[in-house]
Structure formats: structure tokens, C-alpha cells
Design an enzyme around this catalytic site. Structure first.
Site, PDB file in Angstrom:
ATOM      1  N   SER A 147     -40.702  49.814 -10.584  1.00  0.00           N
ATOM      2  CA  SER A 147     -41.358  48.742  -9.826  1.00  0.00           C
ATOM      3  C   SER A 147     -42.858  48.979  -9.808  1.00  0.00           C
ATOM      4  O   SER A 147     -43.317  50.131  -9.881  1.00  0.00           O
ATOM      5  CB  SER A 147     -40.832  48.713  -8.385  1.00  0.00           C
ATOM      6  OG  SER A 147     -41.615  47.866  -7.566  1.00  0.00           O
ATOM      7  N   TYR A 160     -38.544  52.447  -0.568  1.00  0.00           N
ATOM      8  CA  TYR A 160     -38.377  51.826  -1.884  1.00  0.00           C
ATOM      9  C   TYR A 160     -39.301  52.478  -2.910  1.00  0.00           C
ATOM     10  O   TYR A 160     -38.890  52.842  -4.006  1.00  0.00           O
ATOM     11  CB  TYR A 160     -38.676  50.330  -1.761  1.00  0.00           C
ATOM     12  CG  TYR A 160     -38.522  49.540  -3.036  1.00  0.00           C
ATOM     13  CD1 TYR A 160     -37.266  49.193  -3.505  1.00  0.00           C
ATOM     14  CD2 TYR A 160     -39.645  49.127  -3.755  1.00  0.00           C
ATOM     15  CE1 TYR A 160     -37.117  48.448  -4.662  1.00  0.00           C
ATOM     16  CE2 TYR A 160     -39.506  48.387  -4.914  1.00  0.00           C
ATOM     17  CZ  TYR A 160     -38.249  48.049  -5.371  1.00  0.00           C
ATOM     18  OH  TYR A 160     -38.100  47.319  -6.524  1.00  0.00           O
ATOM     19  N   LYS A 164     -38.492  54.614  -6.500  1.00  0.00           N
ATOM     20  CA  LYS A 164     -38.973  54.173  -7.808  1.00  0.00           C
ATOM     21  C   LYS A 164     -39.881  55.217  -8.465  1.00  0.00           C
ATOM     22  O   LYS A 164     -39.902  55.353  -9.693  1.00  0.00           O
ATOM     23  CB  LYS A 164     -39.685  52.827  -7.678  1.00  0.00           C
ATOM     24  CG  LYS A 164     -38.762  51.685  -7.245  1.00  0.00           C
ATOM     25  CD  LYS A 164     -37.609  51.490  -8.223  1.00  0.00           C
ATOM     26  CE  LYS A 164     -36.773  50.265  -7.883  1.00  0.00           C
ATOM     27  NZ  LYS A 164     -35.680  50.038  -8.856  1.00  0.00           N
TER      28      LYS A 164
END
Length: 284
Positions: A147, A160, A164
Site C-alpha cells: 500500500s 494497517y 504493509k
């Protein structure tokens, strides 16, 4: 290193019941690949596989939870029993949470769930498929979906972003390991930005008692106005860019333009962080 030929290849895509995964599956199916569409939501996988077949492609669906290592291993067994090979493995399945929150407002269960899907889900895919991919001949490829959160400090998105970053790290080492051993297998890390998908509703996949909506979560409110400076990409366009990255054996794939300052700042932070590191030179 040989070139990848999509026609007749076998491609496995996780999290392909919609969004980016669906776009990637469609891009390969259009070029004559046999695509295995997998998703934790089996009906969604079946629907996408049916759409690809209706468009003239070759596709079949499989329901699999990437956090279940045994289930992923069973998927690999089934694909190899039917197809005899896997030429491209796309580890796309991923989740996020809403509302976004400060690190100190994330529960232990929140952190574990994010890592179980976004990181260990990829590890499970690699461990299940790679040993047999290594035994094949011809060009093969691994695609891991990271991401742009790993390029920019998105406040309120620490769980998150951490997952990633971890995914990018193992991808980089994997590529180096494969090259060191002379394997004809490429590895591409994809950095999608904002894409029109259902990822913001990922918690529908959690047990109801664990969802953010089942408890009081303090949403992130920034003290400084900030904009991500991104347009929202179409999943089919993202799928096309990923397909082209596999053809070119790109190490990294940005699915849409991002501000150069993101990458420049990341490099500056990294090099600046080593400024005061003690020298490894022996003392005189």
C-alpha cells in the site's frame, strides 16, 4: 531470465472476490491465463469466476481464508492436482479498519487481526505455493500487494501501515533470495493508493463481537489538516498496471501517481536515522 507468457499460464489470486483482486484476475484472464479466483467470501469468488468465463476467460473459484495455513495448503494441493503448475501467485487479500484510530486506541485483537490477514495471510500463501513453484521450469512470478501507506505516514492508520511495511520487507528479501539461488521467479511489490473497493468495510469479515462497531472507538482527528493528494483509481486499471509490472519484472509497482515528496521524505527519514549510528570501524 526468461520472459513471462500469459497465454496458458496458471494464476492464483487471493482476495479476488472484488476490488483489486478482481481487476488483477480479469487482466490475466483476458490474456489467456487460467485464473484461480479465491476469496474468504465464496459466493463473491464464484461470481467473479463466472464473469471471467462469460467474457471468454478460463477461471474457477475457491473459498479460502488466508489466515488458515492448512486451508491455504489445501488450496495449493488442489490447484497443483488439477493444473500441475502455478506460474503467478498474487497475494492480494487484505483488510483495514474504520474508524481510523491512534495506535494507543487499537486493541490487541485489532493488531492481531490486521497482521493475521495482511502479513501472515501472505506468508501462508508463500509457504504453501513456493516450494512447488521452485520445482517448475519457465518464468514464474510472485505479486504481493502492499500500500502507499508504506510510503507516507498516514496518521491514524498505524496498524494497517505496519502490516504493509512488513509485507514489503519480506518481499524484498524473497526477491534477493530467489535471485541468489538462480531461480527464474520474479517478485513485485504493489503499492496501491486509493482504489474504489470495499476494503473500508473489511470488518464485516470479523466476528461481530470483535468489530469496532461493537465497542467505543475514538476516531482519529488530525491536529493538522492534511490531504492524501490522490485520485481514486478504478480496480480494472490497477489490475492492468499489475499485469504490466509482471511482464516487465518490475520490483515495485505504483498503481497511480503519488507525490514525489512521499518517497523523498521516506528516504530522508531513513538516511537521517543512521546519522548518529556508531561506526563499525575498529578503534585505533
Amino acid at each position: 531470465m526468461s520472459s513471462f507468457k500469459p497465454s496458458g499460464s496458471v494464476v492464483v489470486v487471493t482476495g479476488a472476490g472484488g476490488g483489486i483482486g478482481r481487476g488483477i484476475a480479469a487482466a490475466f484472464a483476458r490474456r489467456g491465463a487460467s485464473v484461480v479466483v479465491t476469496d474468504v467470501e465464496g459466493e463473491a469468488a464464484e461470481e467473479v469466476a463466472g464473469e471471467l468465463r462469460a467474457d471468454g476467460g478460463s477461471a474457477r473459484a475457491a473459498q479460502v481464508d488466508v489466515t488458515d495455513a492448512r486451508a491455504v495448503q489445501s488450496l495449493a494441493d488442489a490447484v497443483y492436482a488439477e493444473e500441475g503448475r502455478v506460474d503467478v501467485l498474487v497475494n492480494n487479500a487484505g483488510v483495514t479498519m474504520r474508524p481510523m484510530r491512534a495506535l494507543w486506541h487499537g486493541s490487541e485483537e485489532d493488531f492481531r487481526w490486521m497482521m493475521e490477514v495482511n502479513y501472515f495471510g501472505v506468508v501462508n500463501g508463500l509457504r504453501a505455493f513456493l516450494p512447488r513453484m521452485l520445482e517448475q521450469t519457465g518464468r514464474r512470478h510472485v505479486v504481493n500487494i502492499a500500500s502507499t501507506a508504506a510510503l507516507n505516514d498516514v496518521k491514524g492508520h498505524s496498524m494497517y501501515t505496519g502490516s504493509k511495511y512488513a509485507l514489503e520487507g519480506i518481499s524484498n528479501v524473497l526477491r534477493a533470495e530467489l535471485a541468489d539461488q538462480g531461480h527464474d521467479i520474479g517478485v513485485t511489490v504493489v503499492f496501491p493508493g486509493a482504489v474504489a473497493t470495499r476494503i473500508a468495510t473489511s470488518e464485516r469479515l470479523r466476528a461481530e463481537a470483535d468489530r469496532s462497531s461493537a465497542r467505543t472507538v475514538t476516531p482519529w482527528v488530525s491536529a493538522v489538516d492534511a490531504h492524501l493528494d490522490q485520485t481514486v483509481a478504478d480496480p480494472d486499471e490497477v489490475g492492468e498496471r499489475v499485469f504490466q509490472a509482471v511482464l516487465a519484472d518490475d520490483r515495485y509497482c505504483l498503481t497511480q501517481p503519488v507525490p514525489a515528496r512521499w518517497q523523498e521524505q521516506r528516504l530522508a527519514d531513513l538516511t537521517g536515522g543512521f546519522r548518529d549510528t556508531p561506526s563499525t570501524e575498529p578503534a585505533s
